[in-house]
Write a protein that holds these residues in place. Structure first.
Motif, PDB file in Angstrom:
ATOM      1  N   GLN A   1     -52.620 -39.846   0.429  1.00 47.51           N
ATOM      2  CA  GLN A   1     -52.385 -40.958   1.334  1.00 47.51           C
ATOM      3  C   GLN A   1     -52.260 -42.419   0.614  1.00 47.51           C
ATOM      4  O   GLN A   1     -51.905 -43.371   0.932  1.00 47.51           O
ATOM      5  CB  GLN A   1     -53.173 -41.179   2.416  1.00 47.51           C
ATOM      6  CG  GLN A   1     -53.197 -40.044   3.159  1.00 47.51           C
ATOM      7  CD  GLN A   1     -54.273 -39.900   4.480  1.00 47.51           C
ATOM      8  OE1 GLN A   1     -55.054 -40.723   4.578  1.00 47.51           O
ATOM      9  NE2 GLN A   1     -53.870 -39.121   5.514  1.00 47.51           N
TER      10      GLN A   1
ATOM     11  N   SER B   1     -64.836 -42.835   8.491  1.00 43.30           N
ATOM     12  CA  SER B   1     -64.397 -43.324   9.710  1.00 43.30           C
ATOM     13  C   SER B   1     -62.875 -44.080   9.613  1.00 43.30           C
ATOM     14  O   SER B   1     -61.984 -44.375  10.335  1.00 43.30           O
ATOM     15  CB  SER B   1     -65.060 -44.299  10.490  1.00 43.30           C
ATOM     16  OG  SER B   1     -65.269 -45.522  10.029  1.00 43.30           O
ATOM     17  N   GLY B   2     -62.750 -44.399   8.060  1.00 42.08           N
ATOM     18  CA  GLY B   2     -61.575 -44.932   7.849  1.00 42.08           C
ATOM     19  C   GLY B   2     -61.812 -46.624   7.732  1.00 42.08           C
ATOM     20  O   GLY B   2     -60.858 -47.457   7.194  1.00 42.08           O
ATOM     21  N   THR B   3     -63.161 -46.918   8.313  1.00 42.44           N
ATOM     22  CA  THR B   3     -63.159 -48.663   8.395  1.00 42.44           C
ATOM     23  C   THR B   3     -64.485 -48.928   7.602  1.00 42.44           C
ATOM     24  O   THR B   3     -65.494 -48.556   7.734  1.00 42.44           O
ATOM     25  CB  THR B   3     -63.422 -49.058   9.992  1.00 42.44           C
ATOM     26  OG1 THR B   3     -62.261 -48.626  10.571  1.00 42.44           O
ATOM     27  CG2 THR B   3     -63.662 -50.450   9.972  1.00 42.44           C
TER      28      THR B   3
ATOM     29  N   LYS C   1     -54.678 -44.131  -0.531  1.00 38.76           N
ATOM     30  CA  LYS C   1     -55.815 -44.891   0.107  1.00 38.76           C
ATOM     31  C   LYS C   1     -57.190 -44.863  -0.899  1.00 38.76           C
ATOM     32  O   LYS C   1     -57.984 -45.487  -0.461  1.00 38.76           O
ATOM     33  CB  LYS C   1     -56.024 -44.542   1.396  1.00 38.76           C
ATOM     34  CG  LYS C   1     -54.810 -44.779   2.437  1.00 38.76           C
ATOM     35  CD  LYS C   1     -55.073 -44.275   3.760  1.00 38.76           C
ATOM     36  CE  LYS C   1     -53.950 -44.566   4.804  1.00 38.76           C
ATOM     37  NZ  LYS C   1     -54.525 -44.130   6.101  1.00 38.76           N
ATOM     38  N   TYR C   2     -57.243 -44.198  -1.692  1.00 38.68           N
ATOM     39  CA  TYR C   2     -58.503 -43.848  -2.454  1.00 38.68           C
ATOM     40  C   TYR C   2     -58.282 -44.970  -3.694  1.00 38.68           C
ATOM     41  O   TYR C   2     -57.333 -45.240  -4.178  1.00 38.68           O
ATOM     42  CB  TYR C   2     -58.644 -42.478  -2.989  1.00 38.68           C
ATOM     43  CG  TYR C   2     -59.910 -42.011  -3.576  1.00 38.68           C
ATOM     44  CD1 TYR C   2     -61.056 -42.241  -2.736  1.00 38.68           C
ATOM     45  CD2 TYR C   2     -60.102 -41.531  -4.788  1.00 38.68           C
ATOM     46  CE1 TYR C   2     -62.158 -41.929  -3.178  1.00 38.68           C
ATOM     47  CE2 TYR C   2     -61.264 -41.167  -5.250  1.00 38.68           C
ATOM     48  CZ  TYR C   2     -62.294 -41.129  -4.331  1.00 38.68           C
ATOM     49  OH  TYR C   2     -63.740 -41.151  -4.937  1.00 38.68           O
TER      50      TYR C   2
ATOM     51  N   LEU D   1     -57.710 -38.841   1.133  1.00 36.88           N
ATOM     52  CA  LEU D   1     -57.188 -40.324   0.989  1.00 36.88           C
ATOM     53  C   LEU D   1     -56.516 -40.362  -0.050  1.00 36.88           C
ATOM     54  O   LEU D   1     -55.175 -41.184  -0.427  1.00 36.88           O
ATOM     55  CB  LEU D   1     -58.583 -40.873   0.604  1.00 36.88           C
ATOM     56  CG  LEU D   1     -59.639 -41.258   1.693  1.00 36.88           C
ATOM     57  CD1 LEU D   1     -60.555 -42.029   1.442  1.00 36.88           C
ATOM     58  CD2 LEU D   1     -58.961 -42.001   3.037  1.00 36.88           C
TER      59      LEU D   1
END
Length: 325
Positions: free
Chosen positions: A48, A241-243, A50-51, A45
């Motif tokens: 990307q 899961s990313g969600t 995203k963390y 993450l």
């Protein structure tokens, strides 16, 4: 030194294996020659963007690694040159060397391999903090472990069994379920082929699990929570899961249940004495053979992109470890 450098966090493809000056430790720091580093989901993450932690650019990813102390900064007295240690500073691990605060280094006892050490701290400390501290798991209770064949999942199975619990491991394939049984799971559910709620009802006589360990989130969260036992504890560990799921709060009321957050980083920062005691217990369990990291494979440090691809394909069993020759 060499390191995987992230100058633009747009994904794994932007990482470059670069030659950099070997840093000199400042006050309170040590220079570590890295022997092994493990790949954790946050490591994917973070490159990307995203963390939740966003280090200044450029940075070297790699949250967890083991190695040998090469040099001491001023004021460091608790470590020695040549000492074997494991560290979890959050970044810096995918390299040949790293400078880290000495306070973040855990000395390794004899008999603790660098590969096991690099794969140890995050998954076992997270699972111990979750099951022992946050859930107050008791012997005889039933634990559902979601994403059970992954790093934290395999650690959770071993710790729960060590505490005398009954473990139901849920994973996405028959081969992953077989792995879970091999490390102590009492029952398994392949949720790609079985209805999770129906399987849990059958395995618990309709009672449901007292504790749910969830590092996955996503679509599994609500059916798992609908199956929880009265006064159950739902552990929010992560969102592989990313969600990030949404749970209807009426379910919490009807089940008299608790939704419990698990944040290892905050625990270590806010409760350092409790964290140190937990790590000492985990190291002792390892030396007694009660817990041992499941290592999917080891790869040379230079093959980090291949390791990321393997993780991205969700085919990892346990942990991936990268080693320096």
């Amino acid at each position: 030194m060499h390191a995987w450098l992230c100058s633009n966090p747009v994904g794994v493809e932007a990482l470059t294996w670069s030659e950099l000056p070997t840093p000199t430790p400042k006050e309170g720091e040590v220079l570590i020659e890295i022997k092994a580093a493990s790949l954790n989901f946050p490591d994917l993450l973070i490159v990307q963007n995203k963390y939740q932690m966003k280090p200044p650019l450029p940075f070297i990813p790699g949250s967890e690694f083991s190695g040998v102390v090469q040099a001491l900064g001023p004021g460091v007295t608790q470590l020695q040159v040549g000492q074997h240690v494991v560290c979890m500073p959050g970044v810096g691990g995918f390299a040949t060397h790293a400078v880290v605060p000495a306070a973040q280094c855990l000395p390794l006892p004899a008999g603790f391999s660098h590969e096991d050490a690099a794969a140890f701290v995050m998954i076992y400390a997270t699972s111990h903090h979750a099951l022992v501290d946050r859930a107050q798991l008791k012997a005889g209770e039933t634990v559902l472990v979601l994403g059970a064949a992954g790093g934290v999942g395999t650690a959770a199975i071993q710790i729960a069994k060590n505490l005398g619990a009954r473990v139901i491991a849920a994973a996405s394939s028959d081969s992953k379920c077989a792995l879970c049984r091999s490390i102590g799971a009492d029952e398994t559910i392949n949720y790609s082929q079985q209805n999770l709620r129906e399987a849990l009802k059958a395995l618990t006589g309709g009672k449901g699990p007292e504790v749910i360990y969830d590092p996955v989130g996503g679509d599994l969260a609500e059916p798992a929570f609908r199956s929880i036992a009265w006064r159950g504890r739902y552990l929010v560990v992560g969102f592989a899961s990313g969600t990030i799921p949404s749970l209807p709060l009426n379910l919490v009321l009807l089940r008299g249940a608790s939704v419990v957050g698990v944040s290892l980083g905050e625990c270590a920062k806010r409760e350092p004495q409790a964290y140190a005691k937990m790590m000492a217990e985990l190291v002792d369990w390892y030396l007694q053979g009660k817990i041992k990291p499941v290592i999917d494979r080891t790869l040379p440090m230079t093959e980090l992109p291949a390791a990321y691809a393997h993780m991205g394909a969700r085919s990892v069993r346990g942990k991936l470890v990268l080693v320096n020759a």
